[in-house]
Design an enzyme around this catalytic site. Sequence first.
Site, PDB file in Angstrom:
ATOM      1  N   SER A 174       0.835  -1.175   0.000  1.00 44.08           N
ATOM      2  CA  SER A 174       0.000   0.000   0.000  1.00 44.08           C
ATOM      3  C   SER A 174       0.893   1.257   0.000  1.00 44.08           C
ATOM      4  O   SER A 174       1.875   1.285  -0.728  1.00 44.08           O
ATOM      5  CB  SER A 174      -0.918  -0.050   1.222  1.00 44.08           C
ATOM      6  N   ASP A 433      -8.485  -5.395  -6.273  1.00 43.97           N
ATOM      7  CA  ASP A 433      -8.109  -4.269  -5.412  1.00 43.97           C
ATOM      8  C   ASP A 433      -8.281  -2.923  -6.124  1.00 43.97           C
ATOM      9  O   ASP A 433      -7.644  -2.670  -7.128  1.00 43.97           O
ATOM     10  CB  ASP A 433      -6.643  -4.450  -5.008  1.00 43.97           C
ATOM     11  N   HIS A 461      -6.341  -6.452  -1.890  1.00 39.89           N
ATOM     12  CA  HIS A 461      -5.274  -5.548  -1.475  1.00 39.89           C
ATOM     13  C   HIS A 461      -4.181  -6.260  -0.679  1.00 39.89           C
ATOM     14  O   HIS A 461      -4.452  -6.835   0.378  1.00 39.89           O
ATOM     15  CB  HIS A 461      -5.913  -4.454  -0.615  1.00 39.89           C
TER      16      HIS A 461
END
Length: 500
Positions: A174, A433, A461
């Site tokens: 991320s 995602d 994710h």
Amino acid sequence: MLLSSSRCLVLLLVWNSTDAGRILGRIKERVRNLSLQKAKQPLQRVKEGRIHQQLDHFDRLDVSTFPQRFFVNEAHWRRPDGPVFLYIGGEGPISESTVLAGHHVAMAEEHGALLLALEHRFYGDSINPDGLKTENLSGLNSQQALADLAVFHQHISQSFSLSQRNTWISFGGSYAGALSAWFRGKFPHLVYGAVASSAPVRAKLDFSAYSSAVGSSLANEAVGGSEKCLVAVRDAFAAAAALMGGNASRAAADFGCCQTPKNLDDQIELMQNLADIIMGTVQYNEEGVLMSINELCGVMTNTSEAKVEEMRPYNRLVRLAKIYRSSSGEPCLDISHEKTVTALMDTTVHSGRRTERQWTYQTCTEFGFYQTCEDASCPFSGLVTLRSQTELCLMLFGISQDSLPERVAFTNTYYGGDNPHTHRVLYVNGGVDPWKELSVVRRRAEGGEGARTVFIKDAAHCADMMSRRATDRRSLAEARQEIEEHVVGWLKMAALEMMV
Ligand SMILES: *[C@@H]1O[C@H](CO)[C@@H](O)[C@H](O)[C@H]1NC(C)=O
Ligand SMILES: *[C@@H]1O[C@H](CO)[C@@H](O)[C@H](O)[C@H]1NC(C)=O
Ligand SMILES: *[C@@H]1O[C@H](CO)[C@@H](O)[C@H](O)[C@H]1NC(C)=O
Ligand SMILES: *[C@@H]1O[C@H](CO)[C@@H](O)[C@H](O)[C@H]1NC(C)=O
């Protein structure tokens, strides 16, 4: 994202159900918690340390420092020349699990790596002693965070007597995935290769594509979605919005809210919370925290209810909110905007375990990433606008909304957006995602060399970062293998370079 980011696993937050704020943020906490439980190895193998970092690496006259936390796991390290795997912390506290669980840990066991994890400045236990007052947040940005990593490299190299023979590889997911890519990009002499999982390397002020991508995933049959499911969600939000305009207290009662909406801000908060349940389900699909897309669509399209009334999309959404409340242990949905703002204004260090204030600051000053719903393809409520989301920048930090486009543009100029010309960076993304929209997903021509990418068509994710599970889809298992092949290739290449 306001508070919604990205955030991958591997951190521990103390659950505080009195915190107001977005549901998506709380879902992320649960994801982090889960990974700690998965770290089964004895914790005593992990050493926790502190390094005194300059608060401002770019002002040589400023000598103030803050303590930055890190973790070390030497258990698998092949001394003295084994590689170094660095896990980069993102917008939240990190825990021991960052050096005990996850795919990078499995690879460290296999390849004799020293495991390190550095917490991001201004999060967790690595907070400026003056707290989180706005005038003290100026050192909170990704450039300073990358300089922290460089100093950390120096610190560890000294304390473990490392040399050129120890090949460093960085990992992150991320926002921290973007840091992993940028660390390699800006300091190629310090880190030989980087894995960037679900990394939104392109800053974007109005991230309306997030909601559209959530819609596409709801319609994706490969993960249990359907066009019918997407239509039901869209109709349910339209009905909820209509009811809100007519009888807001009735809508609040239906969805089990803690308060009756007092004003438009509370109504927006309610619509945002409902959208968060669906966003969180998609973003973390099949990661074991919430229901899956398959289950969500089962609820939204259930046609075997006894009463016809119960089959209306609005009532399906009411049911979904109820399931969320009972599975999360939240007795009611907190929709008080005032409470949210008050929590975000709290600058004391005791609230340092929270991350929302700091991350909001970073979205206002660097990244945007606002998951708006103004686009026609958004299946949620159009009440969630860029204007409504960025009001917080002014309210909390005195940052004018008009200044945001230039701030975000600078970030892309500084790092290169999604065409960063990085070498030996592996970008890993999942097809389910929504964050893939801001990452590098395709091979591009880069002076003859394409960016290296792994695309896992039915993963969510940061799924690749988690430890292997028996229930993993084949595509995910294969992707982890592919990632490992890249890492092994880098280690071999580095060893060869050392010989010449
Ligand atoms: C996270 O873990 C802590 C400690 O085990 C626990 O007290 C807390 O309730 C958990 N939070 C969530 C959201 O599950
Ligand atoms: C925080 O800000 C105040 C006011 O500008 C300043 O006096 C103080 O030195 C700052 N502290 C740190 C650690 O930067
Ligand atoms: C709004 O809904 C509540 C609860 O269902 C009901 O008691 C009230 O009469 C409704 N108000 C209006 C104006 O329809
Ligand atoms: C659909 O509704 C029926 C009746 O309430 C229930 O028994 C069934 O479990 C539901 N199915 C799903 C997938 O939610």
